[in-house]
Structure formats: C-alpha cells, structure tokens
Design a protein around this motif. Structure first.
Motif, short mmCIF file in Angstrom:
data_model
loop_
_atom_site.label_atom_id
_atom_site.label_comp_id
_atom_site.label_asym_id
_atom_site.label_seq_id
_atom_site.Cartn_x
_atom_site.Cartn_y
_atom_site.Cartn_z
N PRO A 1 21.28 20.32 37.00
CA PRO A 1 20.50 21.47 37.47
C PRO A 1 19.41 21.91 36.50
O PRO A 1 18.49 22.63 36.88
CB PRO A 1 21.57 22.56 37.63
CG PRO A 1 22.65 22.18 36.69
CD PRO A 1 22.66 20.69 36.69
N SER B 1 15.02 18.53 48.94
CA SER B 1 15.32 19.70 49.77
C SER B 1 14.58 19.64 51.09
O SER B 1 15.15 19.90 52.16
CB SER B 1 14.96 20.99 49.02
OG SER B 1 15.79 21.17 47.89
N TYR C 1 25.79 15.18 45.65
CA TYR C 1 25.80 15.45 44.21
C TYR C 1 24.51 16.22 43.91
O TYR C 1 23.43 15.81 44.33
CB TYR C 1 25.78 14.16 43.40
CG TYR C 1 27.11 13.48 43.22
CD1 TYR C 1 27.91 13.76 42.12
CD2 TYR C 1 27.56 12.53 44.12
CE1 TYR C 1 29.13 13.12 41.93
CE2 TYR C 1 28.78 11.89 43.95
CZ TYR C 1 29.56 12.18 42.86
OH TYR C 1 30.76 11.55 42.68
N LEU C 2 24.61 17.32 43.18
CA LEU C 2 23.40 18.03 42.79
C LEU C 2 22.72 17.35 41.60
O LEU C 2 21.51 17.39 41.47
CB LEU C 2 23.73 19.48 42.43
CG LEU C 2 24.15 20.39 43.59
CD1 LEU C 2 24.33 21.83 43.09
CD2 LEU C 2 23.14 20.36 44.72
N LEU D 1 25.28 24.57 35.97
CA LEU D 1 25.01 25.26 37.23
C LEU D 1 25.54 26.69 37.17
O LEU D 1 24.88 27.63 37.63
CB LEU D 1 25.64 24.50 38.39
CG LEU D 1 25.44 25.12 39.78
CD1 LEU D 1 23.97 25.25 40.12
CD2 LEU D 1 26.18 24.29 40.84
N GLU E 1 27.70 19.26 34.41
CA GLU E 1 26.83 19.77 35.47
C GLU E 1 27.35 21.10 36.02
O GLU E 1 26.57 22.01 36.33
CB GLU E 1 26.72 18.74 36.60
CG GLU E 1 25.98 17.47 36.20
CD GLU E 1 26.16 16.35 37.20
OE1 GLU E 1 25.41 15.34 37.11
OE2 GLU E 1 27.05 16.45 38.07
N ILE F 1 18.48 24.76 47.67
CA ILE F 1 19.37 23.66 48.05
C ILE F 1 20.75 24.18 48.42
O ILE F 1 21.41 23.65 49.32
CB ILE F 1 19.46 22.58 46.94
CG1 ILE F 1 20.24 21.36 47.45
CG2 ILE F 1 20.11 23.14 45.69
CD1 ILE F 1 19.65 20.69 48.66
N LEU F 2 21.21 25.26 47.78
CA LEU F 2 22.51 25.82 48.15
C LEU F 2 22.49 26.35 49.57
O LEU F 2 23.47 26.21 50.32
CB LEU F 2 22.91 26.93 47.17
CG LEU F 2 23.18 26.51 45.72
CD1 LEU F 2 23.75 27.68 44.94
CD2 LEU F 2 24.10 25.31 45.64
N VAL G 1 30.73 18.70 47.88
CA VAL G 1 29.81 18.66 46.74
C VAL G 1 30.60 18.25 45.52
O VAL G 1 31.63 18.84 45.21
CB VAL G 1 29.13 20.02 46.51
CG1 VAL G 1 28.22 19.96 45.27
CG2 VAL G 1 28.32 20.45 47.73
N ASP H 1 21.77 11.94 44.03
CA ASP H 1 21.70 13.17 43.24
C ASP H 1 20.45 13.96 43.62
O ASP H 1 19.33 13.46 43.46
CB ASP H 1 21.66 12.85 41.75
CG ASP H 1 23.02 12.41 41.22
OD1 ASP H 1 23.88 12.04 42.02
OD2 ASP H 1 23.21 12.44 39.98
N TRP H 2 20.65 15.17 44.07
CA TRP H 2 19.54 16.00 44.53
C TRP H 2 18.46 16.16 43.47
O TRP H 2 17.26 16.08 43.76
CB TRP H 2 20.09 17.38 44.92
CG TRP H 2 19.05 18.44 45.09
CD1 TRP H 2 18.17 18.57 46.13
CD2 TRP H 2 18.78 19.51 44.19
NE1 TRP H 2 17.36 19.67 45.93
CE2 TRP H 2 17.72 20.27 44.74
CE3 TRP H 2 19.34 19.92 42.97
CZ2 TRP H 2 17.20 21.40 44.12
CZ3 TRP H 2 18.83 21.05 42.35
CH2 TRP H 2 17.77 21.77 42.92
N ILE I 1 17.32 25.82 43.05
CA ILE I 1 18.78 25.81 43.16
C ILE I 1 19.21 26.66 44.36
O ILE I 1 20.03 26.24 45.18
CB ILE I 1 19.43 26.34 41.88
CG1 ILE I 1 19.15 25.42 40.69
CG2 ILE I 1 20.94 26.53 42.08
CD1 ILE I 1 19.88 24.11 40.73
#
Length: 329
Positions: free
Chosen positions: A160, A132, A156-157, A196, A192, A171-172, A186, A124-125, A168
């Motif tokens: 957020p 990042s 997986y983010l 987001l 979540e 990372i996108l 993703v 998970d980010w 955000i």
C-alpha cells in the motif's frame, strides 16, 4: 459490533483429509488458466496438474486487465478473447483506458467466459496500471449485468505504500462492491497488513516490528467490508470471515521459496482449486500452501507424489515439540 474469537485450527486432521483428496484426484472437466503456466510442461504434454485439473495459458487480454488466473467449470474456447489486441499504458493520457478498450462485443465475450467461471484471481492491485478503473469497469459493465452471484474473487492489494490514501479508499470501495456479486477473498502478508493498518489510521510508516497482528487484521477486515481476509506470516495464517475466524500453523519454507516472483500465483493455484472442489476454507488454504511448498524453487508443476511428500514433511514438523505454543499466546 461483532466479536471475533480466533479458533486454533489443528493442521494435522486437515492434512490427513487432503492426502485422501490428492490421492483420489479429480476426473471432472474443470480447467485452470493462468498467466504462469510453464511452457515446458505444456510442450511436454503435461496438460493436467497434480490435482487432475486441466490447465492452460490465460489469454493475454485478460492479463492486460490485471487477471492472473481463472478456474472454469468446463472446457471453454477462449480463442475469441485471445484475438483482442490492446495494451494498458501508463500515464495521465491513458487514465480512461477501460472506456477506450471496452466494446459491446468485448463485454459479451467476457460475460460468456465468466458465465463458466468459478474463481477469478487478480494480480497485486498496487502493481497493476489503472487497476481500480479496469476492475470497476469489469464489475459495472461485465459482472453486474451478468447477474452471476456464485463467483469467488481473489485479490491481493500488494504494497500500500506505493499508493496514496485516496487510492486505498477507492479500491476498498470497489472490493466491497465486488462482494455484492460474489465472494471476495483479500490476501496479504503481515508486512502489507501492518502498512495498510497504518495508512487507514493515518499513521506514518516506520520500521517498528510487526506486533499485535490480530488486532490490526480485525480492524482491516471490518474496514474492508469483504467476505474473507487472509493474512499470513512465515509460520502461520489467520483467516477472518463472518462465519469463521481461525489461526493455523503453516510449514516454514526457505526465503528463496517464500519470496520467489511467482509465489502468489503458485499459492492461488492450489487455493483456487480448493474452492473449485468446494473444500472448507482451512482445507483450501492448506492446499494452496501445499502446492506452493511442494513447487519450491522449481519451474515445473509438482506431481502428485511431490504434494504427498510435502504433506509428510509438514506433519513431521507438527510432531516436533512446542510447535503449537505461539498460537495460544
């Protein structure tokens, strides 16, 4: 602008197909390495999972880089990578950690590993320190020069709300860059996804219920610029990609199973192997859910019969009246 028409995928024929896939097993030389391989299984000599894929522990330096699992097309000696000794620290003093970690030899060793990879799944980010920077470094210094375009990347983010808006956006952009060098999936749960969506639309977080999940998911997918977006609720999953968009019923599991700490690792084990076996996306998702559901709250890897028993339970649930109604609403 592309118009998305969600197809309702019938789970029954997918499950029927997977019964045969599981029974046939897999006699290839594929390997699955994960940070969550049960040591008791390894010590007991359980070196293959229920799908016939050899398994082993992911080298610790890869886990430090925020990788949770990989699948390999063939056996690979990861001893050299296991010999690296570094730790990604938190704090402002360590914000350029990738620059300090990397070396020509480490990059060469990582490229040798990823040359044999089929899937790379990341943690998970939101929970990975300096994710990042680390992942952008892997992309720029390792993946891009390697020139390999057939990798499947799974992200997986996470939550957020733990990050700021500019993080955000950052990372996108990185995920979009990854999609130029492989296929990016993703995944996120419905909570979540709603958080987001609010952050991307500059809305304040609130306790409002999850509504119109499809509309929010379409917005997220269009914003991300990745190959696939997988959003799952307690009783169904939604998949968006340029090729296909569908909703599919999933088996409802107990809260203790749904929210166990390694739930995502277990799902990814089945999902990644589905990708490795070149199954269709609905079959990959269903296989991930089967492995996840069959393992339940246990520590040991479910055997072949446990997977087949879980499919039978899922089919029994589908045969109950009104199971499909909500998908058409």
């Amino acid at each position: 602008m592309q118009v998305f028409n969600i197809e309702v995928k019938e789970s029954m024929p997918i499950l029927t197909d997977l019964i045969e896939t599981i029974r046939q097993g897999n006699d290839s030389h594929n390997v699955y390495l994960s940070t969550h391989i049960n040591q008791a299984d390894m010590q007991s000599g359980k070196l293959k999972n229920a799908l016939g894929v050899s398994q082993g522990e992911l080298p610790k330096p890869l886990a430090e880089l925020g990788i949770r699992s990989i699948t390999l097309n063939a056996a690979f000696n990861s001893g050299t990578l296991a010999g690296y000794n570094f730790h990604v620290e938190e704090g402002e003093a360590y914000r350029n950690r990738w620059s300090e970690i990397k070396s020509n030899q480490l990059i060469a060793d990582l490229q040798e590993l990823f040359h044999h990879c089929h899937t790379v799944a990341f943690d998970d980010w939101a929970n990975v320190t300096q994710a990042s920077e680390l992942w952008d470094g892997l992309l720029v210094d390792v993946m891009r020069p390697l020139g390999k375009l057939d990798l499947d990347f799974i992200f997986y983010l996470g939550d957020p709300a733990l990050k700021r808006s500019f993080q955000i956006d950052e990372i996108l952009d990185i995920l979009s860059d990854f999609s130029r060098h492989g296929r990016v999936t993703v995944a996120m749960d419905e909570t979540e996804a709603v958080k987001l969506w609010k952050m991307l639309n500059a809305e304040q977080f609130s306790q409002e219920p999850v509504t119109d999940l499809r509309r929010k998911s379409v917005f997220i997918y269009r914003t991300m610029g990745v190959d696939r977006l997988l959003v799952y609720a307690a009783d169904h999953v939604i998949l968006y990609s340029n090729d296909t968009q569908f909703s599919m019923i999933r088996q409802v599991v107990a809260q203790s199973v749904e929210y166990r700490p390694d739930a995502r690792n277990i799902f990814i084990a089945g999902f990644s192997i589905g990708l490795l076996l070149r199954l269709s996306m609905p079959h990959c998702i269903a296989l991930g859910l089967i492995v996840f559901g069959a393992q339940g709250t246990g520590a040991s890897i479910p055997d072949q019969q446990a997977l087949l028993d879980y499919i039978d339970q899922w089919i029994d649930e589908l045969n109950k009246p009104d199971t499909h109604i909500y998908l058409y609403q």
